[in-house]
Scaffold this motif. Structure first.
Motif, short mmCIF file in Angstrom:
data_model
loop_
_atom_site.label_atom_id
_atom_site.label_comp_id
_atom_site.label_asym_id
_atom_site.label_seq_id
_atom_site.Cartn_x
_atom_site.Cartn_y
_atom_site.Cartn_z
N ILE A 126 2.84 22.43 -27.49
CA ILE A 126 3.86 23.59 -27.52
C ILE A 126 3.60 24.39 -26.27
O ILE A 126 4.51 24.62 -25.62
CB ILE A 126 3.40 24.67 -28.62
N GLY A 127 2.11 24.43 -25.66
CA GLY A 127 2.06 25.07 -24.51
C GLY A 127 2.79 24.48 -23.31
O GLY A 127 3.38 25.10 -22.45
N LEU B 24 2.07 32.31 -25.08
CA LEU B 24 2.53 31.29 -24.34
C LEU B 24 3.22 31.88 -22.96
O LEU B 24 3.32 31.33 -21.87
CB LEU B 24 3.35 30.14 -24.94
N GLN C 16 -1.59 20.07 -31.17
CA GLN C 16 -0.51 20.63 -31.31
C GLN C 16 -0.21 22.07 -30.32
O GLN C 16 0.75 22.30 -29.71
CB GLN C 16 -0.23 21.18 -32.77
N GLY C 17 -1.28 22.79 -30.25
CA GLY C 17 -1.38 23.82 -29.17
C GLY C 17 -1.03 23.52 -27.99
O GLY C 17 -0.27 24.37 -26.97
N ILE C 18 -1.54 22.54 -27.63
CA ILE C 18 -1.23 21.91 -26.01
C ILE C 18 0.05 21.49 -25.92
O ILE C 18 0.77 21.77 -25.06
CB ILE C 18 -2.30 20.83 -25.60
N PRO D 266 -6.84 26.50 -30.05
CA PRO D 266 -5.48 25.96 -29.66
C PRO D 266 -4.66 26.89 -28.94
O PRO D 266 -3.96 26.63 -28.13
CB PRO D 266 -4.87 25.91 -31.05
N SER E 172 0.56 25.87 -20.58
CA SER E 172 1.69 26.64 -20.32
C SER E 172 1.94 27.23 -18.85
O SER E 172 2.67 27.04 -18.04
CB SER E 172 1.98 27.94 -21.30
N GLY F 206 -3.20 26.19 -25.43
CA GLY F 206 -2.00 26.19 -25.43
C GLY F 206 -1.61 27.03 -24.15
O GLY F 206 -0.58 26.93 -23.33
N GLN G 16 8.45 23.27 -32.97
CA GLN G 16 7.46 23.50 -34.17
C GLN G 16 8.14 23.08 -35.47
O GLN G 16 7.30 22.76 -36.24
CB GLN G 16 7.51 25.24 -34.07
#
Length: 277
Positions: free
Chosen positions: A9-10, A46, A5-7, A226, A234, A230, A31
């Motif tokens: 969103i990044g 980010l 999820q972190g990647i 994460p 980014s 992320g 999100q």
């Protein structure tokens, strides 16, 4: 928030910061789609990633601008500011970036609470402004291409793009899309409009980062891996987005982004009012 999820969103932040589709809207949408509560500290981290991407991409221009700005300050002290100002385009560019950053600074200070409330509100708000972004992009592509570039840009054009950036603090109104469209409307060369828009993002992103930097530690304490992955995503996605946009605006139309904004805005708007999202 887990690593995947972190990647994700990044990547979304990196791409949408520089593609004219509104990073703020997409962060909210993604999100919600992933079932993650918005984390201002993570979002700020980010933004630091996208800041690094744009600074590295335009590093030689930035070095020239800094050197020229220092020389212009020396000229000012010695009483020959205007002579040096008009002789070196990078002196003008450095001062015009400062001038164009003033509107977004004032807008952020004056309307911070109101904007925060919009970000925390219903999804139909960023969806509406994303639709506006698409409309602005579509109309800007119908403007005749101008010939204003680094050698002949004036404070009028710089300030107009700065006003566009100030408007883009609204969730869903793309910063890059609004500033590029503003530049095309007043006669900037397409490639230079994008380049100036991206360079103009540097002080704006840096300023937002400084305001929220105190919260980054809390994000690292809770989700270290994460957040770091992320952040790296980014940086990479942001660098790729800049390269793609500069090539795209020079050789093709941005209409595809207008259509994309309209479709996503309509889908999210309908999902919001029917409580699907």
């Amino acid at each position: 928030m887990d690593i995947i999820q972190g990647i994700i969103i990044g990547i979304v932040q990196g791409l949408t910061e520089f593609l004219p589709v509104s990073s703020s809207a997409h962060l909210v949408f993604v999100q919600n789609l992933l079932g993650i509560k918005g984390d201002l500290a993570f979002d700020t981290f980010l933004h630091l990633g996208t800041l690094i991407a744009v600074v590295w991409f335009f590093r030689w221009d930035i070095i020239k601008m800094i050197r020229s700005w220092i020389l212009s300050v020396q000229d000012l002290i010695q009483g020959r500011f205007l002579e040096g100002f008009y002789a070196d385009p990078y002196k003008r560019l450095a001062w015009y970036v400062i001038l164009a950053t003033i509107p977004v600074g004032f807008a952020g200070l004056l309307f911070e609470d109101s904007i925060d409330a919009l970000f925390a509100g219903e999804l139909y708000v960023p969806a509406f402004f994303l639709f506006v972004t698409g409309t602005i992009l579509y109309l800007s592509q119908r403007m005749a291409s101008g010939n204003i570039n680094v050698n002949n840009i004036s404070k009028k054009e710089a300030l107009f793009m700065g006003l566009g950036q100030a408007c883009a603090i609204l969730p869903g109104l793309s910063r890059s899309g609004t500033t590029i469209a503003a530049g095309l409307t007043i006669g900037l060369d397409k490639e230079f409009a994008a380049k100036f828009s991206f360079i103009l993002a540097i002080p704006a992103i840096f300023g937002a980062f400084l305001v929220q930097a105190k919260d980054i530690g809390s994000a690292l304490d809770v989700n270290f891996l994460p957040v770091i992955l992320g952040f790296l995503a980014s940086v990479i996605a942001g660098y790729m987005a800049i390269r793609w946009m500069l090539d795209l605006i020079k050789n093709r139309s941005l209409d595809i982004f207008a259509y994309y904004c309209w479709i996503v805005a309509i889908v999210v708007f309908m999902g919001s009012i029917t409580h699907i999202f």
